[in-house]
Scaffold this motif. Structure first.
Motif, PDB file in Angstrom:
ATOM      1  N   LEU A  33     151.246  95.845 121.938  1.00 45.54           N
ATOM      2  CA  LEU A  33     149.696  95.952 121.219  1.00 45.54           C
ATOM      3  C   LEU A  33     148.903  96.971 122.002  1.00 45.54           C
ATOM      4  O   LEU A  33     148.847  97.045 123.137  1.00 45.54           O
ATOM      5  N   PRO A  34     148.368  97.621 121.076  1.00 49.46           N
ATOM      6  CA  PRO A  34     147.270  98.925 121.523  1.00 49.46           C
ATOM      7  C   PRO A  34     146.128  98.280 122.348  1.00 49.46           C
ATOM      8  O   PRO A  34     145.113  98.663 121.857  1.00 49.46           O
ATOM      9  N   VAL A  35     146.243  97.216 123.359  1.00 48.37           N
ATOM     10  CA  VAL A  35     145.122  96.553 123.807  1.00 48.37           C
ATOM     11  C   VAL A  35     145.076  96.805 125.534  1.00 48.37           C
ATOM     12  O   VAL A  35     144.215  96.199 125.973  1.00 48.37           O
ATOM     13  N   SER A  36     145.993  97.351 125.992  1.00 49.15           N
ATOM     14  CA  SER A  36     145.939  97.570 127.405  1.00 49.15           C
ATOM     15  C   SER A  36     146.554  96.381 128.096  1.00 49.15           C
ATOM     16  O   SER A  36     145.817  95.247 128.450  1.00 49.15           O
ATOM     17  N   SER A  37     147.957  96.328 128.480  1.00 45.99           N
ATOM     18  CA  SER A  37     148.306  95.241 129.247  1.00 45.99           C
ATOM     19  C   SER A  37     147.835  95.436 130.564  1.00 45.99           C
ATOM     20  O   SER A  37     147.541  94.181 131.354  1.00 45.99           O
ATOM     21  N   THR A  38     147.525  96.473 130.941  1.00 45.56           N
ATOM     22  CA  THR A  38     146.754  96.466 132.291  1.00 45.56           C
ATOM     23  C   THR A  38     145.378  95.850 132.489  1.00 45.56           C
ATOM     24  O   THR A  38     145.158  95.143 133.415  1.00 45.56           O
ATOM     25  N   GLY A  39     144.596  96.017 131.662  1.00 47.22           N
ATOM     26  CA  GLY A  39     143.458  95.479 131.704  1.00 47.22           C
ATOM     27  C   GLY A  39     143.366  93.746 131.685  1.00 47.22           C
ATOM     28  O   GLY A  39     142.728  93.087 132.069  1.00 47.22           O
ATOM     29  N   HIS A  40     144.518  93.342 130.617  1.00 47.99           N
ATOM     30  CA  HIS A  40     144.527  92.038 130.788  1.00 47.99           C
ATOM     31  C   HIS A  40     145.221  91.528 131.949  1.00 47.99           C
ATOM     32  O   HIS A  40     144.912  90.341 132.353  1.00 47.99           O
ATOM     33  N   LEU A  41     145.933  92.218 132.484  1.00 49.77           N
ATOM     34  CA  LEU A  41     146.815  91.756 133.898  1.00 49.77           C
ATOM     35  C   LEU A  41     145.708  91.673 135.038  1.00 49.77           C
ATOM     36  O   LEU A  41     146.005  90.845 135.723  1.00 49.77           O
ATOM     37  N   MET A  97     148.827 106.864 131.516  1.00 49.63           N
ATOM     38  CA  MET A  97     148.646 106.798 132.941  1.00 49.63           C
ATOM     39  C   MET A  97     147.327 106.443 133.597  1.00 49.63           C
ATOM     40  O   MET A  97     147.246 105.766 134.522  1.00 49.63           O
ATOM     41  N   TRP A  98     146.304 106.695 132.824  1.00 52.23           N
ATOM     42  CA  TRP A  98     145.323 106.086 133.238  1.00 52.23           C
ATOM     43  C   TRP A  98     145.009 104.596 132.817  1.00 52.23           C
ATOM     44  O   TRP A  98     144.963 104.328 131.688  1.00 52.23           O
ATOM     45  N   PRO A  99     144.958 103.875 133.913  1.00 52.96           N
ATOM     46  CA  PRO A  99     144.761 102.413 133.861  1.00 52.96           C
ATOM     47  C   PRO A  99     144.117 101.910 132.660  1.00 52.96           C
ATOM     48  O   PRO A  99     142.715 102.300 132.886  1.00 52.96           O
ATOM     49  N   GLY A 100     144.363 101.214 131.823  1.00 55.64           N
ATOM     50  CA  GLY A 100     143.312 100.679 130.906  1.00 55.64           C
ATOM     51  C   GLY A 100     143.532 101.312 129.409  1.00 55.64           C
ATOM     52  O   GLY A 100     142.828 100.941 128.458  1.00 55.64           O
ATOM     53  N   THR A 101     144.360 102.668 129.320  1.00 47.95           N
ATOM     54  CA  THR A 101     144.460 103.484 128.101  1.00 47.95           C
ATOM     55  C   THR A 101     145.251 102.607 127.079  1.00 47.95           C
ATOM     56  O   THR A 101     144.862 102.644 125.953  1.00 47.95           O
ATOM     57  N   SER A 102     146.392 102.121 127.396  1.00 49.05           N
ATOM     58  CA  SER A 102     147.489 101.470 126.830  1.00 49.05           C
ATOM     59  C   SER A 102     148.390 102.590 126.206  1.00 49.05           C
ATOM     60  O   SER A 102     148.078 103.320 125.397  1.00 49.05           O
ATOM     61  N   ARG A 103     149.856 102.263 126.472  1.00 45.05           N
ATOM     62  CA  ARG A 103     150.484 103.176 126.156  1.00 45.05           C
ATOM     63  C   ARG A 103     150.847 103.259 124.522  1.00 45.05           C
ATOM     64  O   ARG A 103     151.248 104.017 124.045  1.00 45.05           O
TER      65      ARG A 103
END
Length: 310
Positions: A27-35, A203-209
């Motif tokens: 999903l386009p919501v950033s797995s990094t932000g959630h994790l 690659m910038w954390p929080g962007t979402s691949r």
């Protein structure tokens, strides 16, 4: 060592992290932000040293490769999420097995469309592969734990999504079907490379691949459905490469730190949740587009700053 806490990943951690990873990876919501939020809530973001199954400290080389230091809970949790991406990867393989079979036949010269799609995916993957090898360590060191940078990326990505979604809908006026236009194997090499450069933004954390590649697909002329499909297939390559790289570079520490039971449970939960998320996202994007995810990202950024932005 007295007074030093040791935390291991439990089955409860495995289920929670598996759900978060599986749902948010595509999903386009950033797995990094959630994790980041999830690890903070579970107490898995600490620099606490971690022991192996025999009770010994797990030692790794420091950034200069000179002195040994303890492997931490935060590093183990990060490695765990990289490994259980295998479940999310398997979900895409299951759902798109026919397309993947076409790609394999195309590589053998037996399916022209599959061959063209394989070429498109390879060229879309190359920018992130090169940038990842050159910049991954630097970005992880500079931005990996930068909460404000993650929140900023969430908000900037949301604004980009709203702008591109408005542009797409404006361009659809007078179009008979929103699914008209190029299919994923119709992309030119130039368009595929462009999507690949967008993927580098993640690659910038929080962007979402997923956000970056879906937006790139929009700009290449793909419909929401086909942009999502290309994003999923490109993610299959990118996530496999990232997981493989992490296992090669950090595998010995991960094996000592992670128990096999929670690891398998996490993969299974990630597989189920990713499959449900992928199936749902394609249908949702066809009807509604990216706007909901953009507003959700802004809300998530505010939550990240309020909870962790000290």
């Amino acid at each position: 060592d007295k007074g030093v806490e040791s935390i291991n990943l439990s089955y409860g951690h495995a289920i929670i992290l598996g759900i978060v990873e599986g749902v948010t990876e595509y999903l386009p919501v950033s797995s990094t932000g959630h994790l980041i939020l999830t690890n903070a809530a579970l107490g898995l973001d600490k620099n606490t040293p971690i022991r192996d199954a025999e009770g010994a400290w797990i030692l790794v080389q420091d950034d200069e490769g000179v002195e040994a230091r303890p492997y931490t809970v935060g590093e183990a949790a990060y490695a765990y999420v990289i490994v259980i991406q295998a479940g999310a990867i398997a979900a895409v393989i299951l759902i798109y097995w026919q397309t993947i079979l076409q790609i394999l036949l195309g590589c053998l010269g037996q399916n022209p469309q599959g061959r063209k799609l394989a070429i498109n995916l390879i060229f879309a993957f190359l920018p992130a592969a090169i940038a990842g090898l050159l910049l991954d360590d630097w970005i992880e060191a500079k931005l990996g734990n930068n909460i404000k940078a993650v929140a900023g990326a969430l908000i900037v990505g949301a604004v980009i999504m709203l702008i591109v979604e408005k542009w797409r809908k404006h361009g659809q006026k007078g179009v008979t079907s929103p699914e008209d236009g190029p299919r994923i194997h119709d992309l030119s090499i130039r368009q595929s490379v462009m999507i690949g450069f967008f993927q580098c933004l993640a690659m910038w954390p929080g962007t979402s691949r997923a956000m970056a590649t879906i937006v790139g697909g929009y700009l290449a002329g793909l419909s929401p459905k086909h942009a999502a499909e290309f994003s999923f297939l490109l993610g299959l390559i990118t996530l496999s490469a990232a997981s493989g790289y992490k296992i090669v570079t950090d595998g010995s520490h991960m094996i000592r730190a992670l128990e096999i039971g929670p690891l398998l449970v996490g993969c299974l939960v990630a597989f189920i949740s990713a499959a449900l998320a992928v199936k749902w996202l394609v249908g949702y994007l066809r009807q509604h587009g990216l706007a909901l995810f953009a507003w959700y990202r802004i809300a998530l950024a505010i939550a990240v700053l309020l909870v962790l932005g000290k």
